[in-house]
Scaffold this active site. Structure first.
Site, mmCIF file in Angstrom:
data_model
loop_
_atom_site.group_PDB
_atom_site.id
_atom_site.type_symbol
_atom_site.label_atom_id
_atom_site.label_comp_id
_atom_site.label_asym_id
_atom_site.label_seq_id
_atom_site.Cartn_x
_atom_site.Cartn_y
_atom_site.Cartn_z
ATOM 1 N N CYS A 239 -1.525 -5.185 -1.995
ATOM 2 C CA CYS A 239 -0.926 -5.631 -0.733
ATOM 3 C C CYS A 239 -1.737 -6.798 -0.132
ATOM 4 O O CYS A 239 -1.689 -7.912 -0.645
ATOM 5 C CB CYS A 239 -0.789 -4.462 0.222
ATOM 6 S SG CYS A 239 0.339 -4.799 1.594
ATOM 7 N N HIS B 282 2.829 -0.896 -3.082
ATOM 8 C CA HIS B 282 1.864 0.209 -3.032
ATOM 9 C C HIS B 282 2.075 1.165 -4.207
ATOM 10 O O HIS B 282 2.951 2.046 -4.153
ATOM 11 C CB HIS B 282 2.017 0.968 -1.713
ATOM 12 C CG HIS B 282 1.652 0.158 -0.511
ATOM 13 N ND1 HIS B 282 0.377 0.083 -0.025
ATOM 14 C CD2 HIS B 282 2.402 -0.645 0.286
ATOM 15 C CE1 HIS B 282 0.336 -0.713 1.025
ATOM 16 N NE2 HIS B 282 1.561 -1.178 1.239
ATOM 17 N N GLU C 246 0.160 3.540 -4.962
ATOM 18 C CA GLU C 246 -0.392 4.847 -4.598
ATOM 19 C C GLU C 246 0.548 5.637 -3.699
ATOM 20 O O GLU C 246 0.176 6.706 -3.198
ATOM 21 C CB GLU C 246 -1.727 4.665 -3.859
ATOM 22 C CG GLU C 246 -1.622 4.357 -2.383
ATOM 23 C CD GLU C 246 -1.048 2.989 -2.046
ATOM 24 O OE1 GLU C 246 -0.673 2.755 -0.894
ATOM 25 O OE2 GLU C 246 -0.981 2.129 -2.953
#
Length: 471
Positions: free
Chosen positions: A157, A241, A243
């Site tokens: 990001c 993202h 994760e």
């Protein structure tokens, strides 16, 4: 906070025309509309450092234990890697993913100098996610530049945008930011499409990147740059993202690719040391020692990996045994019910057999009754024929007599009280009647009768029919 009675169509048209806008929501009724407008116009994300207020203030090691549901590294080599993570507003899920691969993680502030990071001799550096415009944090861009090429780097990001600027590219504010958990992204290396979670208002302009930097992911909604790679310096980054929790999890593999970059870096360092030793003439004894250490390292790694695999297998085995026992208990609880069901089934079968036998008996009775009805019908028909014949005989001038009443008269002549033909006597059955050949209207009796009875009959007939010839 919630809002209602809003013309969402009008808001959508306005945003489509003007792009992302600043808005204000308030539950304070004392603030006027003019004051709210002033507040919205006085605030902007452009040119403001939003990272420093979110970053940690001290260096610390991530020591939280990783739960089993966060173990993404099944089948890993068991090696441990030291990762320095720059906190620009880092998400704990990123740290959990790295920890699941056995990484030792040191978290540092956004202003931590690159020289101090390199002194830690990390196996890799992660530049985390964070809010705002990357152009407002030039100190972070300089930190990234000083670390480029020294160790493997993974940017997520905001880290992706900082890498883009550090490599010589430019970033820009998007008219419409990417927000939400349903953005399709294509991996240009594999051709696979991943569903990703995104939350950013700035992006890297891929046309400004230098030669050697590859765009490896593309956002399929607007064609924007969603991922970079610089293989020569072991650099990778993602705009979204990987994760994300609770998901989507399509991009979990990105952390495994970062681990592979650190493995390659370790191997390269080891080869460089061996080459240096060979040049200095110490290659023979040191090579033997190095090979010994390499073999020992591989043995220990394999043992550690086997130990982890054994522990997982034990956990799976315990879970399976528990589930098996639970199923056995359930089966044991169902056995009495099964026995009752079988007994009930046998009783029902016996009742069904009895019903079938009763049905057969009733059917047989019905057949016998039908046969009896047919016999009765035959008798009725015979009786009807007899009735018809008797009616004809009663209308005839001369009747024959049944042998029984005649015999009764013969035995008791006084019982005869008649003055005409057939008085007090029953007409003869059809089988007892015959017609005289010479007298058409004369019915006779085929039996022997006493003379006095015959004489009396003739006299009666003569009196009744004086004009008839009785010969």
């Amino acid at each position: 906070m919630g809002i209602y009675d809003v013309d969402t169509r009008a808001i959508t048209c306005r945003l489509r025309q003007d792009g992302s806008l600043i808005g204000v929501l308030s539950t304070d009724n004392s603030i006027t509309d003019e004051e709210l407008l002033k507040m919205s116009r006085s605030w902007d994300i452009v040119g403001i450092d939003l990272i420093s207020g979110l970053s940690c203030q001290t260096v610390h090691e991530w020591v939280d234990k990783t739960k089993q549901e966060w173990d993404f590294s099944s089948g890993g080599s068991g090696e441990t890697f030291h990762v320095v993570a720059y906190d620009f507003g880092i998400k704990h899920n990123i740290l959990k993913h790295l920890a699941s691969y056995g990484c030792k993680i040191t978290v540092v502030p956004s202003t931590w100098p690159a020289t101090e990071t390199l002194k830690m001799n990390p196996d890799g550096v992660l530049f985390s996610n964070g809010p705002g415009d990357p152009s407002t944090v030039p100190y972070a861009v300089e930190t990234v530049k000083k670390i480029l090429g020294k160790v493997p780097i993974f940017g997520i990001c905001m880290g992706h945008q900082l890498l883009g600027q550090a490599l010589g590219g430019k970033t820009f504010k998007m008219k419409f930011g990417h927000h939400g958990g349903n953005h399709p992204v294509r991996n240009l290396r594999t051709g696979h499409v991943e569903i990703s979670a995104q939350n950013h208002n700035y992006a890297v302009d891929p046309t400004t990147l230098p030669e050697g930097v590859e765009v490896i992911h593309v956002n399929l909604n607007d064609g924007g740059c969603a991922g970079l790679a610089f293989p020569a310096q072991r650099i990778m980054s993602l705009q979204y993202h990987p994760e994300a929790s609770l998901g989507p999890h399509d991009s979990d593999y990105a952390f495994g690719e970062f681990i592979e970059l650190m493995k390659q870096q370790k191997t390269k360092k080891l080869e460089k040391k061996i080459s240096t030793w060979n040049q200095n003439g110490f290659h023979v004894p040191f090579q033997r020692l190095l090979h010994g250490f390499q073999n020992l390292f591989l043995i220990m790694s394999n043992r550690l990996s086997s130990r982890r695999s054994w522990q997982k297998k034990q956990c799976y085995k315990i879970n399976l045994e528990t589930q098996s026992k639970s199923l056995e208990d359930q089966i044991s609880g169902l056995k009495p019910e099964l026995g009752c069901y079988q007994n009930h089934k046998q009783l029902l079968e016996q009742e069904q057999l009895k019903l079938r036998q009763r049905v057969e008996i009733i059917q047989k009775k019905i057949m016998l009754k039908n046969a009896e009805i047919e016999m009765n019908k035959s008798e009725v028909n015979k009786l009807r024929e007899c009735s018809v014949m008797q009616q004809g005989l009663l209308q005839a001038p001369f009747l024959s007599w049944n042998i029984d009443p005649l015999q009764h008269w013969y035995n008791d002549p006084n019982s005869y009280q008649g003055n005409g033909v057939g008085t007090s006597y029953i007409p003869a059955e059809p089988s007892h009647m015959w017609i005289h050949d010479n007298v058409p209207n004369m019915h006779g009796m085929n039996m022997n009768m006493p003379n006095n009875y015959i004489g009396s009959m003739i006299n009666d007939i003569s009196r009744t029919f004086p004009n008839e010839d009785l010969n």
